[in-house]
Design a protein around this motif. Structure first.
Motif, PDB file in Angstrom:
ATOM      1  N   THR A  91     -14.664  61.991  18.095  1.00  0.00           N
ATOM      2  CA  THR A  91     -13.581  60.535  18.324  1.00  0.00           C
ATOM      3  C   THR A  91     -13.799  59.385  19.042  1.00  0.00           C
ATOM      4  O   THR A  91     -14.432  59.303  19.980  1.00  0.00           O
ATOM      5  N   THR A  92     -12.443  58.658  18.763  1.00  0.00           N
ATOM      6  CA  THR A  92     -13.480  57.256  19.351  1.00  0.00           C
ATOM      7  C   THR A  92     -11.793  56.747  20.448  1.00  0.00           C
ATOM      8  O   THR A  92     -10.701  57.665  20.296  1.00  0.00           O
ATOM      9  N   ALA A  93     -12.263  56.128  20.339  1.00  0.00           N
ATOM     10  CA  ALA A  93     -10.765  55.084  21.333  1.00  0.00           C
ATOM     11  C   ALA A  93      -9.901  54.922  20.514  1.00  0.00           C
ATOM     12  O   ALA A  93      -8.618  55.358  21.310  1.00  0.00           O
ATOM     13  N   HIS A  94     -10.376  54.281  19.637  1.00  0.00           N
ATOM     14  CA  HIS A  94      -8.574  54.111  19.007  1.00  0.00           C
ATOM     15  C   HIS A  94      -8.227  56.083  18.048  1.00  0.00           C
ATOM     16  O   HIS A  94      -6.730  55.913  18.318  1.00  0.00           O
ATOM     17  N   ASP A  95      -8.497  56.924  17.732  1.00  0.00           N
ATOM     18  CA  ASP A  95      -8.254  57.683  17.905  1.00  0.00           C
ATOM     19  C   ASP A  95      -7.405  58.819  17.993  1.00  0.00           C
ATOM     20  O   ASP A  95      -5.964  59.365  18.197  1.00  0.00           O
ATOM     21  N   VAL A 106      -4.931  62.990  27.778  1.00  0.00           N
ATOM     22  CA  VAL A 106      -6.232  63.724  26.889  1.00  0.00           C
ATOM     23  C   VAL A 106      -7.222  63.826  27.287  1.00  0.00           C
ATOM     24  O   VAL A 106      -7.244  63.504  28.818  1.00  0.00           O
ATOM     25  N   ALA A 107      -7.238  65.314  26.870  1.00  0.00           N
ATOM     26  CA  ALA A 107      -8.740  66.431  28.239  1.00  0.00           C
ATOM     27  C   ALA A 107      -9.689  66.459  27.475  1.00  0.00           C
ATOM     28  O   ALA A 107      -9.636  66.521  25.777  1.00  0.00           O
ATOM     29  N   GLY A 108      -9.968  67.606  27.658  1.00  0.00           N
ATOM     30  CA  GLY A 108     -11.576  68.694  26.559  1.00  0.00           C
ATOM     31  C   GLY A 108     -11.444  68.553  25.123  1.00  0.00           C
ATOM     32  O   GLY A 108     -12.115  68.337  23.940  1.00  0.00           O
ATOM     33  N   PRO A 109     -10.053  68.945  25.174  1.00  0.00           N
ATOM     34  CA  PRO A 109     -10.089  69.187  23.207  1.00  0.00           C
ATOM     35  C   PRO A 109     -10.077  68.031  22.485  1.00  0.00           C
ATOM     36  O   PRO A 109     -10.621  68.504  21.062  1.00  0.00           O
ATOM     37  N   GLU A 110      -9.540  67.093  23.349  1.00  0.00           N
ATOM     38  CA  GLU A 110      -9.172  66.263  22.075  1.00  0.00           C
ATOM     39  C   GLU A 110     -10.583  64.877  22.389  1.00  0.00           C
ATOM     40  O   GLU A 110     -11.055  64.483  21.668  1.00  0.00           O
ATOM     41  N   ARG A 158     -18.130  49.882  13.152  1.00  0.00           N
ATOM     42  CA  ARG A 158     -18.426  50.548  12.108  1.00  0.00           C
ATOM     43  C   ARG A 158     -17.289  50.965  11.009  1.00  0.00           C
ATOM     44  O   ARG A 158     -16.650  51.642  11.640  1.00  0.00           O
ATOM     45  N   GLU A 159     -17.453  50.881  10.124  1.00  0.00           N
ATOM     46  CA  GLU A 159     -16.502  50.828   8.976  1.00  0.00           C
ATOM     47  C   GLU A 159     -15.389  52.113   8.924  1.00  0.00           C
ATOM     48  O   GLU A 159     -14.022  52.400   9.098  1.00  0.00           O
ATOM     49  N   GLY A 160     -16.881  53.471   8.977  1.00  0.00           N
ATOM     50  CA  GLY A 160     -15.573  54.463   9.046  1.00  0.00           C
ATOM     51  C   GLY A 160     -15.110  54.698   9.922  1.00  0.00           C
ATOM     52  O   GLY A 160     -14.341  56.000  10.401  1.00  0.00           O
ATOM     53  N   LEU A 161     -15.703  53.985  10.961  1.00  0.00           N
ATOM     54  CA  LEU A 161     -15.142  54.420  12.648  1.00  0.00           C
ATOM     55  C   LEU A 161     -13.707  54.390  12.787  1.00  0.00           C
ATOM     56  O   LEU A 161     -13.118  54.246  13.676  1.00  0.00           O
ATOM     57  N   CYS A 162     -13.304  52.422  12.331  1.00  0.00           N
ATOM     58  CA  CYS A 162     -12.507  51.733  11.867  1.00  0.00           C
ATOM     59  C   CYS A 162     -11.077  51.878  10.694  1.00  0.00           C
ATOM     60  O   CYS A 162      -9.962  51.111  11.215  1.00  0.00           O
ATOM     61  N   ASP A 163     -11.285  53.049  10.313  1.00  0.00           N
ATOM     62  CA  ASP A 163     -10.403  53.436   9.654  1.00  0.00           C
ATOM     63  C   ASP A 163      -9.474  53.856   9.629  1.00  0.00           C
ATOM     64  O   ASP A 163      -9.370  54.804  10.403  1.00  0.00           O
ATOM     65  N   GLY A 211     -20.707  55.016  19.533  1.00  0.00           N
ATOM     66  CA  GLY A 211     -19.617  54.926  19.750  1.00  0.00           C
ATOM     67  C   GLY A 211     -17.954  55.399  20.328  1.00  0.00           C
ATOM     68  O   GLY A 211     -17.024  55.530  19.497  1.00  0.00           O
ATOM     69  N   MET A 212     -18.400  56.952  19.950  1.00  0.00           N
ATOM     70  CA  MET A 212     -17.676  57.639  20.373  1.00  0.00           C
ATOM     71  C   MET A 212     -17.107  58.494  21.364  1.00  0.00           C
ATOM     72  O   MET A 212     -17.970  58.088  22.385  1.00  0.00           O
ATOM     73  N   VAL A 213     -16.539  58.655  21.925  1.00  0.00           N
ATOM     74  CA  VAL A 213     -16.216  58.739  23.383  1.00  0.00           C
ATOM     75  C   VAL A 213     -16.167  60.157  24.256  1.00  0.00           C
ATOM     76  O   VAL A 213     -16.330  60.476  23.255  1.00  0.00           O
ATOM     77  N   HIS A 214     -17.522  59.855  25.133  1.00  0.00           N
ATOM     78  CA  HIS A 214     -17.835  60.077  26.035  1.00  0.00           C
ATOM     79  C   HIS A 214     -17.428  61.188  26.643  1.00  0.00           C
ATOM     80  O   HIS A 214     -17.682  62.145  27.242  1.00  0.00           O
ATOM     81  N   ASP A 215     -16.065  60.012  27.583  1.00  0.00           N
ATOM     82  CA  ASP A 215     -15.799  61.002  28.524  1.00  0.00           C
ATOM     83  C   ASP A 215     -14.890  60.139  29.755  1.00  0.00           C
ATOM     84  O   ASP A 215     -14.761  58.404  29.480  1.00  0.00           O
ATOM     85  N   ASP A 216     -13.870  60.690  30.500  1.00  0.00           N
ATOM     86  CA  ASP A 216     -12.651  59.290  31.303  1.00  0.00           C
ATOM     87  C   ASP A 216     -13.095  59.258  32.571  1.00  0.00           C
ATOM     88  O   ASP A 216     -13.265  61.034  32.465  1.00  0.00           O
TER      89      ASP A 216
END
Length: 314
Positions: free
Chosen positions: A194-198, A185-189, A219-224, A32-37
């Motif tokens: 980080t998630t898409a929401h982050d 956003v780029a590599g440092p972010e 997941r609950e922690g990723l939607c906090d 669920g974490m961002v891989h690339d854009d």
């Protein structure tokens, strides 16, 4: 099945993208974490060209090949790297259209070639080129891809043609400043945590289709809502540089342990605003807009007072 494949690896939709158009896309890891854009363009009904962040080109290709070989072997799709086949030049700024038009055999007026348009063309007499109207910095910009061997010739022609308009060469540091001003956003972010929401990209996540990472992203922690999320920072004195990697705290002089609220990811000096700016991941994100905190850099015993602002500076 190329469009269906993109639909499964990106969080946003791809089946209805028109031929001759590009779209910004975000892909997640399985957790669920961002891989690339990057942007992907539809050259024909079943032919797309995908761009990734520079350092991720190899890992993304490997991941796509894994999905096709091990997860969805029934899909009729082939992927191949064309990085070595093309030279790519970005042309940005208010005069970019007039300079490019003098070198192209197609009409690139706003009506004929709108934002996110893609077309095959001839550039400076070089055939088999591809023109993209996409922008890394948020201003009028184009990217031209040509057969790699013609890169130097195209570069020379571009500089000669643009001389009367005061064309200038800019490098990756300038490009980095432009993207920080835009809040892109780029590599440092996109640091694997980080998630898409982050990153302020949560609205892109489709509710109408499945895609890699969709289930675990809920997941609950990723939607906090208190998770560290993207914000902008400016020094309250309007002049002091903010260190990349600095920790965000309420009081840098408090007795240890000091509660860490986030960290600075990217910094730049904005020529437009004439003061330092920074992007950061801050607990609570833009809910803290207007708050004043400190960017503490313990290695040099420095603490800069900063104000939380929108990450879209310009």
């Amino acid at each position: 099945d190329a469009a269906e494949f993109l639909n499964r690896v990106y969080i946003n939709g791809w089946k209805k993208l028109a031929v001759g158009k590009a779209r910004y896309g975000v892909m997640l890891r399985e957790d669920g974490m961002v891989h690339d854009d990057g942007t992907t363009s539809r050259l024909a009904q079943n032919h797309f060209v995908m761009t990734t962040t520079t350092l991720n080109a190899g890992p993304v290709l490997a991941k796509l090949e894994f999905y096709l070989q091990a997860v969805w072997p029934d899909l009729r799709v082939r992927v191949t790297s064309v990085t070595d086949q093309y030279a790519a030049i970005a042309v940005a700024g208010p005069k970019s259209r007039s300079v490019m038009q003098r070198l192209l055999d197609i009409d690139i007026s706003n009506a004929a070639f709108p934002f996110m348009a893609v077309a095959s063309c001839c550039f400076a007499g070089i055939a088999d080129a591809r023109l993209f109207r996409i922008s890394f910095s948020g201003e009028l910009a184009y990217e031209i891809n040509l057969p790699a061997d013609y890169g130097p010739a195209a570069w020379k022609a571009l500089l000669e043609t643009g001389r009367q308009d005061g064309i200038g060469v800019y490098g990756t540091e300038a490009m980095g400043t432009l993207r920080v001003e835009k809040g892109h956003v780029a590599g440092p972010e996109i640091n694997g945590q980080t998630t898409a929401h982050d990153l302020g990209l949560g609205a892109m996540q489709s509710k109408l289709k499945p895609y890699i990472g969709k289930v675990l992203a809920t997941r609950e922690g990723l939607c906090d809502v208190s998770r560290p999320a993207l914000v902008g920072l400016v020094p309250t004195d309007g002049k002091t540089w903010i260190k990349a990697g600095a920790q965000l705290v309420e009081n840098p002089h408090a007795a240890a342990p000091v509660a860490m609220l986030g960290h600075v990811t990217s910094i730049a000096y904005s020529g437009v605003l004439d003061h330092p700016i920074a992007l950061a991941l801050l607990t609570g994100g833009m809910q803290r807009e207007g708050d004043e905190l400190y960017a503490a850099f313990a290695l040099r015993d420095e603490a800069v007072k900063v104000r939380v602002v929108s990450p879209h500076f310009v």
